[in-house]
Design a protein around this motif. Structure first.
Motif, PDB file in Angstrom:
ATOM      1  N   HIS A   1       0.721  -1.184   0.090  1.00  0.00           N
ATOM      2  CA  HIS A   1      -0.394  -0.065  -0.008  1.00  0.00           C
ATOM      3  C   HIS A   1       0.760   1.324  -0.202  1.00  0.00           C
ATOM      4  O   HIS A   1       0.513   2.370  -0.639  1.00  0.00           O
ATOM      5  N   VAL A   2       2.050   1.161   0.709  1.00  0.00           N
ATOM      6  CA  VAL A   2       2.775   2.249   0.727  1.00  0.00           C
ATOM      7  C   VAL A   2       3.567   2.533  -0.723  1.00  0.00           C
ATOM      8  O   VAL A   2       3.848   3.599  -1.243  1.00  0.00           O
ATOM      9  N   GLU A   3       3.773   1.689  -1.209  1.00  0.00           N
ATOM     10  CA  GLU A   3       4.612   1.778  -2.554  1.00  0.00           C
ATOM     11  C   GLU A   3       3.482   2.242  -3.554  1.00  0.00           C
ATOM     12  O   GLU A   3       3.919   3.000  -4.475  1.00  0.00           O
ATOM     13  N   GLU A   4       2.178   1.943  -3.537  1.00  0.00           N
ATOM     14  CA  GLU A   4       1.542   2.269  -4.521  1.00  0.00           C
ATOM     15  C   GLU A   4       1.117   3.800  -4.116  1.00  0.00           C
ATOM     16  O   GLU A   4       0.888   4.724  -5.044  1.00  0.00           O
ATOM     17  N   ALA A   5       0.756   4.073  -3.018  1.00  0.00           N
ATOM     18  CA  ALA A   5       0.948   5.545  -2.490  1.00  0.00           C
ATOM     19  C   ALA A   5       1.929   6.401  -2.903  1.00  0.00           C
ATOM     20  O   ALA A   5       1.809   7.601  -3.404  1.00  0.00           O
ATOM     21  N   THR A   6       3.217   5.928  -3.001  1.00  0.00           N
ATOM     22  CA  THR A   6       4.302   6.712  -3.420  1.00  0.00           C
ATOM     23  C   THR A   6       4.257   6.819  -4.860  1.00  0.00           C
ATOM     24  O   THR A   6       4.579   7.727  -5.339  1.00  0.00           O
ATOM     25  N   ARG A   7       3.960   5.885  -5.493  1.00  0.00           N
ATOM     26  CA  ARG A   7       3.725   5.863  -6.986  1.00  0.00           C
ATOM     27  C   ARG A   7       2.770   6.824  -7.367  1.00  0.00           C
ATOM     28  O   ARG A   7       3.037   7.618  -8.473  1.00  0.00           O
ATOM     29  N   LEU A   8       1.405   6.876  -6.842  1.00  0.00           N
ATOM     30  CA  LEU A   8       0.497   8.002  -6.884  1.00  0.00           C
ATOM     31  C   LEU A   8       1.094   9.215  -6.685  1.00  0.00           C
ATOM     32  O   LEU A   8       0.878  10.549  -7.564  1.00  0.00           O
ATOM     33  N   TRP A   9       1.967   9.475  -5.707  1.00  0.00           N
ATOM     34  CA  TRP A   9       2.242  10.789  -5.491  1.00  0.00           C
ATOM     35  C   TRP A   9       3.457  11.387  -6.607  1.00  0.00           C
ATOM     36  O   TRP A   9       3.297  12.404  -6.928  1.00  0.00           O
ATOM     37  N   TYR A  10       4.110  10.426  -6.938  1.00  0.00           N
ATOM     38  CA  TYR A  10       5.175  10.588  -7.835  1.00  0.00           C
ATOM     39  C   TYR A  10       4.624  10.820  -9.390  1.00  0.00           C
ATOM     40  O   TYR A  10       5.145  11.920  -9.982  1.00  0.00           O
ATOM     41  N   VAL A  11       3.460  10.410  -9.544  1.00  0.00           N
ATOM     42  CA  VAL A  11       2.982  10.442 -10.989  1.00  0.00           C
ATOM     43  C   VAL A  11       2.207  12.030 -10.854  1.00  0.00           C
ATOM     44  O   VAL A  11       2.127  12.512 -11.856  1.00  0.00           O
ATOM     45  N   ALA A  12       1.601  12.149  -9.929  1.00  0.00           N
ATOM     46  CA  ALA A  12       0.816  13.350  -9.715  1.00  0.00           C
ATOM     47  C   ALA A  12       1.889  14.710  -9.580  1.00  0.00           C
ATOM     48  O   ALA A  12       1.768  15.444 -10.492  1.00  0.00           O
ATOM     49  N   MET A  13       2.924  14.404  -8.913  1.00  0.00           N
ATOM     50  CA  MET A  13       3.934  15.587  -8.715  1.00  0.00           C
ATOM     51  C   MET A  13       4.858  15.762 -10.073  1.00  0.00           C
ATOM     52  O   MET A  13       5.503  16.830 -10.126  1.00  0.00           O
ATOM     53  N   LYS A  14       5.080  14.639 -10.640  1.00  0.00           N
ATOM     54  CA  LYS A  14       5.952  14.866 -11.959  1.00  0.00           C
ATOM     55  C   LYS A  14       5.605  15.995 -12.829  1.00  0.00           C
ATOM     56  O   LYS A  14       6.268  16.614 -13.577  1.00  0.00           O
ATOM     57  N   GLY A  15       4.237  16.201 -12.923  1.00  0.00           N
ATOM     58  CA  GLY A  15       3.570  17.309 -13.968  1.00  0.00           C
ATOM     59  C   GLY A  15       3.490  18.573 -13.264  1.00  0.00           C
ATOM     60  O   GLY A  15       3.520  19.284 -13.747  1.00  0.00           O
ATOM     61  N   ALA A  16       3.198  18.621 -11.870  1.00  0.00           N
ATOM     62  CA  ALA A  16       2.847  19.706 -11.194  1.00  0.00           C
ATOM     63  C   ALA A  16       3.943  20.474 -10.709  1.00  0.00           C
ATOM     64  O   ALA A  16       4.106  21.549 -10.615  1.00  0.00           O
ATOM     65  N   ALA A  17       5.023  19.831 -10.271  1.00  0.00           N
ATOM     66  CA  ALA A  17       6.009  20.286  -9.565  1.00  0.00           C
ATOM     67  C   ALA A  17       7.488  19.866 -10.211  1.00  0.00           C
ATOM     68  O   ALA A  17       8.507  19.849  -9.427  1.00  0.00           O
ATOM     69  N   LYS A  18       7.723  19.699 -11.502  1.00  0.00           N
ATOM     70  CA  LYS A  18       8.899  19.434 -12.059  1.00  0.00           C
ATOM     71  C   LYS A  18       9.651  20.665 -12.315  1.00  0.00           C
ATOM     72  O   LYS A  18       9.096  21.843 -12.751  1.00  0.00           O
ATOM     73  N   ASP A  19      10.961  20.564 -12.439  1.00  0.00           N
ATOM     74  CA  ASP A  19      11.584  21.761 -12.836  1.00  0.00           C
ATOM     75  C   ASP A  19      12.000  21.469 -14.174  1.00  0.00           C
ATOM     76  O   ASP A  19      11.631  20.794 -14.981  1.00  0.00           O
ATOM     77  N   GLU A  20      12.974  22.476 -14.708  1.00  0.00           N
ATOM     78  CA  GLU A  20      13.333  22.644 -16.047  1.00  0.00           C
ATOM     79  C   GLU A  20      13.770  21.171 -16.517  1.00  0.00           C
ATOM     80  O   GLU A  20      13.691  20.820 -17.649  1.00  0.00           O
ATOM     81  N   GLY A  21      14.501  20.412 -15.767  1.00  0.00           N
ATOM     82  CA  GLY A  21      15.181  19.164 -16.124  1.00  0.00           C
ATOM     83  C   GLY A  21      14.211  18.042 -15.973  1.00  0.00           C
ATOM     84  O   GLY A  21      14.386  16.794 -16.227  1.00  0.00           O
ATOM     85  N   GLY A  22      12.992  17.973 -15.544  1.00  0.00           N
ATOM     86  CA  GLY A  22      11.841  17.098 -15.405  1.00  0.00           C
ATOM     87  C   GLY A  22      11.746  16.620 -14.181  1.00  0.00           C
ATOM     88  O   GLY A  22      11.119  15.518 -13.972  1.00  0.00           O
ATOM     89  N   ASP A  23      12.508  16.889 -13.205  1.00  0.00           N
ATOM     90  CA  ASP A  23      12.652  16.228 -11.845  1.00  0.00           C
ATOM     91  C   ASP A  23      11.695  17.068 -11.011  1.00  0.00           C
ATOM     92  O   ASP A  23      11.513  17.937 -11.131  1.00  0.00           O
ATOM     93  N   ILE A  24      11.268  16.312  -9.768  1.00  0.00           N
ATOM     94  CA  ILE A  24      10.665  16.925  -8.802  1.00  0.00           C
ATOM     95  C   ILE A  24      11.005  18.128  -8.097  1.00  0.00           C
ATOM     96  O   ILE A  24      12.314  17.985  -7.697  1.00  0.00           O
ATOM     97  N   ASP A  25      10.595  19.233  -8.058  1.00  0.00           N
ATOM     98  CA  ASP A  25      11.006  20.370  -7.361  1.00  0.00           C
ATOM     99  C   ASP A  25      10.001  21.070  -6.436  1.00  0.00           C
ATOM    100  O   ASP A  25       9.419  21.912  -7.202  1.00  0.00           O
TER     101      ASP A  25
END
Length: 854
Positions: free
Chosen positions: A740-764
């Motif tokens: 459950h923690v793994e799926e929650a982490t994946r959902l968070w990364y998928v959501a924040m990859k588009g909303a909080a990414k920097d110029e290099g495409g990483d989460i910031d």
């Protein structure tokens, strides 16, 4: 229910019963008893003592005849005055129905009737209410050719006491004694026609109606006088009278000494019952185009008090009544227009979760009783360890009411016309669904099936619907509700997803940011039309307590409305201080919002905060932020076009589903599954999941440290815990496991990859928290030194603004940022001629000092 205010009459309170001269109030045993004449409060007070009259022979037809045909010598053809109700015939038909009706799923089996079980269950639970489904009554009338349902609708005040009397007699026969049987009340619901408020007509007055709507306001509990005790001032003789339709008939003459108008009302020796006023308005879907919602005033009594709260979508069954209004309170003249209201008999909430919660509470209470009996039996045969009577602590029934909801201990709920066996069978069906290895895929396929793909977005919204667990600490509480924001281009189904969330949520409000003000979202002050006092009315966030508040066009909200959301989205409260009313209201709601970018198109060169023009402090309160972009992909566009066309094709259901897909659940089953999980599943972290969460958080922090950016804060760790708990609830698991923690982490990364990414495409997260990414912040710090080098390389230490922009392009500096820096932080270092577009060095200057100021 009914209660005595102050001392009871049996105790003979000396202070209340003393006369002015000190004499005691004598016991009025000779006073005619009012217990038999005291009727139900939800039927308008005491039963009317209407005389019975024989039915004329010309009226003995099939259209208006009593329920039964004459059956011999014992037939009584007398009817209640003003009606066609034969008491004897109706009583026989009611008893036949209650003793003989068997539901369809039990048809053919040798079993007791459905309502015989419910009556026995009510007596066993020390409860005096049995809910009757009128669908069963209609089916019985069709089989037996009776008119019970028609008579019940037309004359509820005369027919309902007959049902109550029959039910009490059945309970007495079941127990074998009349003393311990409570006065059972039959409450009907599920009429053949559920009306809207605007459909109520004068022809419905004094009949039983069913109305749907949404509760907007509930008053405090009002003590309603049922029986009044008057005392003669001369001889201290007691007179007990019954209040009818809100009027208290004062005795004109004392029966003891004959004195006229010498009686005084004794409040603490009178009988009161609980009463509450409820305001209900039409649901948004029932309002015609161009109309404003209508509302109706309702009065609930006894067990129905505090049964519904503002924001609940309910179906009310009650008697529609009209009351005359006086032109002047001091005059007897009346208005020609009457004031209408509803006397509520039954409240049915559109929320199945409380049904499962109540069933669990009853099972726990039964298990506690069984364990106590076992301990008592062991104590009889051996050395008893149970403390003696008088020193024994409170029992299970004294410490916890089995009919109280776990979510809200002040909420009184009942099972309705559903037996414990039926609830347990439904629970078994839902738990069987959870055993499916493809459960996750089935739930995603069932959520918004007409919207193509977007599986990750649907998974995040489903996790929001299941929700996490709130934590209460001595210093405050941590919310368990999950907030989700959808940002993207037009026509990417944002509003459609929002509508599905609103349809599946147990309770909540759907509103628009453009049409919502600050007071409309929180609370506002209004004047009560009856008492003329200022009252506090709940807004959308307060009405969505324990539910989901769906806000469309989130970017178009006013600044005042946005400022009110900060407290509601994190502290889960709304503080109000207006017109002398100071209060803190609960707003324990999840927020699901969607926003369009400025200019209707998302600009990838700007941050999310700049695209939708929202303060970063508000964005940080969202656990998941999904970026939905309309990108040109030929293969994907072709699949989407085929899917949309299939929705208008006769074979839409099968054609829209991808090959080899799982079978989706019906929306009613999905709604029940979500309600069951929210009501019964309370997951806790196990050791493996706790260690997994700590390692994931530390990995995020190390990743940010290596890139000199912020990837995770404690707020993100709390979001991961909530998401993991939502995943555990989705699988009906009592423990949060590492998967459950793994799926929650994946959902968070998928959501924040588009909303909080920097110029290099990483989460910031700095791009989300401050609106400026770490790379842009570093470029701004290096700008003075870089500009000094460029000016030194040009002759005359002058350079045009265009040349500067070309040289600074690799750093990501835009024209607006450069011009702003030249006018503010770089002004001591260079001079900028905006008309000529030239930048010139001022000579000696400390670039490092300027850099520190930046």
């Amino acid at each position: 229910g009914s209660q005595r205010r102050g001392s009871s009459r049996d105790a003979g309170d000396a202070a209340a019963g003393a006369t002015a001269s000190g004499a005691m109030l004598p016991h009025h045993a000779g006073t005619p008893s009012t217990q038999q004449r005291l009727g139900r409060a939800d039927l308008g007070g005491p039963q009317r003592n209407m005389p019975l009259r024989p039915l004329p022979p010309d009226l003995m037809s099939d259209s208006v005849a009593p329920v039964d045909e004459p059956d011999g010598e014992g037939f009584d053809n007398t009817v209640i005055w003003g009606t066609t109700i034969s008491v004897a015939a109706t009583e026989r038909a009611a008893r036949q129905f209650l003793e003989g009706f068997v539901s369809e799923d039990e048809m053919g089996e040798e079993t007791q009737s459905k309502y015989f079980k419910l009556i026995a269950q009510a007596v066993a639970d020390i409860e005096n209410v049995v809910n009757l489904d009128t669908a069963d009554l209609r089916a019985w009338d069709q089989m037996q050719h009776t008119k019970l349902y028609k008579d019940l609708i037309m004359y509820p005040r005369e027919v309902m006491p007959i049902f109550d009397s029959v039910a009490k007699n059945m309970a007495a026969e079941n127990l074998g004694t009349q003393e311990n049987v409570p006065d059972i009340q039959i409450k009907v619901y599920n009429l053949d026609r559920a009306r809207t408020i605007r459909d109520l007509n004068p022809e419905d007055i004094d009949t039983l109606v069913s109305v749907q709507g949404m509760v907007t306001r509930t008053s405090s509990i009002i003590p309603d006088l049922r029986t009044a005790l008057f005392r003669c001032e001369r001889c201290a003789h007691g007179h007990e009278v019954v209040c009818e339709s809100g009027r208290v008939p004062e005795p004109e003459q004392c029966r003891g000494c004959g004195a006229k108008w010498a009686c005084t009302l004794i409040h603490n020796m009178s009988t009161f019952t609980n009463k509450q006023m409820v305001k209900m308005q039409e649901k948004p879907n029932d309002i015609p185009e161009g109309e404003t919602p209508h509302n109706v005033t309702m009065y609930v009594y006894e067990g129905n008090v505090d049964l519904c709260r503002p924001g609940d979508r309910v179906t009310i069954t009650g008697t529609y009544r009209a009351q005359p209004m006086r032109v002047n309170p001091r005059q007897r003249s009346l208005h020609a227009v009457f004031r209408t209201y509803l006397d509520v008999m039954h409240v049915q909430r559109d929320e199945q979760g409380r049904l499962f919660t109540l069933a669990a509470a009853q099972q726990e209470a039964a298990a506690a009783d069984a364990s106590q009996k076992q301990q008592a039996s062991q104590g009889e045969h051996g050395l008893s360890s149970i403390p003696p009577t008088g020193s024994q602590g409170p029992t299970q029934h004294e410490t916890q009411d089995p009919f109280l909801n776990d979510d809200d201990q002040n909420q009184f709920v009942r099972l309705g016309a559903t037996t414990n066996e039926q609830v347990q069978a439904r629970e078994a069906e839902l738990r069987a669904i959870a055993e499916d290895p493809c459960l996750y895929d089935r739930l995603v396929a069932s959520f918004a099936p007409n919207i193509w793909e977007m599986e990750d977005v649907k998974k995040g919204l489903l996790t929001q619907l299941f929700g996490g667990m709130g934590k209460a600490f001595p210093g405050g509480r941590v919310r368990g509700e999950i907030n989700v924001l959808l940002v993207g281009d037009p026509s990417v189904s944002k509003s459609q997803l929002l509508s599905y969330v609103h349809a599946l949520a147990p309770r909540g409000i759907y509103t628009s940011g453009k049409g919502s003000s600050a007071v409309g979202l929180t609370a506002y002050i209004s004047k009560d039309p009856e008492t003329k006092e200022l009252v506090l009315e709940s807004g959308a966030l307060v009405l969505s307590d324990r539910g989901v508040c769906c806000i469309d066009e989130f970017d178009k909200m006013s600044d005042g409305a946005r400022s009110m959301l900060h407290e509601a989205m994190e502290q889960q409260t709304v503080s109000v201080a207006k017109a002398g009313l100071i209060s803190t209201l609960n707003a324990r709601t999840s927020v699901c919002a969607c926003a369009n970018p400025i200019g209707s198109r998302y600009n990838p060169n700007l941050t999310v905060a700049e695209n939708i023009h929202l303060p970063p402090t508000l964005l940080t309160r969202f656990d998941l932020i999904y970026l939905l972009l309309d990108k040109f992909e030929e293969e994907k566009d072709l699949r989407l076009a085929r899917h949309l066309i299939s929705l208008y094709h006769p074979g839409a259901t099968t054609a829209a589903r991808p090959p080899n897909s799982v079978e989706p659940l019906p929306i009613e089953t999905l709604r029940d599954y979500i309600a069951f999980a929210r009501a019964r599943v309370r997951p806790t972290l196990d050791d493996a999941a706790a260690g997994k969460l700590a390692s994931v958080y530390m990995e995020m922090r190390r990743d940010g440290k290596s890139r000199k950016v912020v990837v995770a804060t404690p707020r993100q760790l709390e979001s991961l815990i909530r998401l993991a708990e939502g995943q555990a609830r989705m699988h009906l698991s009592d423990k949060v496991r590492p998967e459950h923690v793994e799926e929650a982490t994946r959902l968070w990364y998928v959501a924040m990859k588009g909303a909080a990414k920097d110029e290099g495409g990483d989460i910031d997260l700095e791009a989300l928290h401050t609106g400026v990414s770490a790379r842009s912040r570093q470029a701004a710090r290096d700008l003075p030194e870089r500009l000094q080098q460029m000016l030194a390389a040009h002759p005359g230490r002058r350079v045009s603004l265009t040349d500067l922009l070309e040289s600074l392009a690799p750093m990501g500096i835009t024209r607006e940022q450069l011009v702003t820096a030249l006018k503010t932080s770089l002004q001591p270092f260079v001079s900028f001629n905006e008309r000529l577009g030239m930048v010139e060095s001022r000579g000696a200057g400390s670039a490092g000092g300027v850099a520190n100021d930046v």
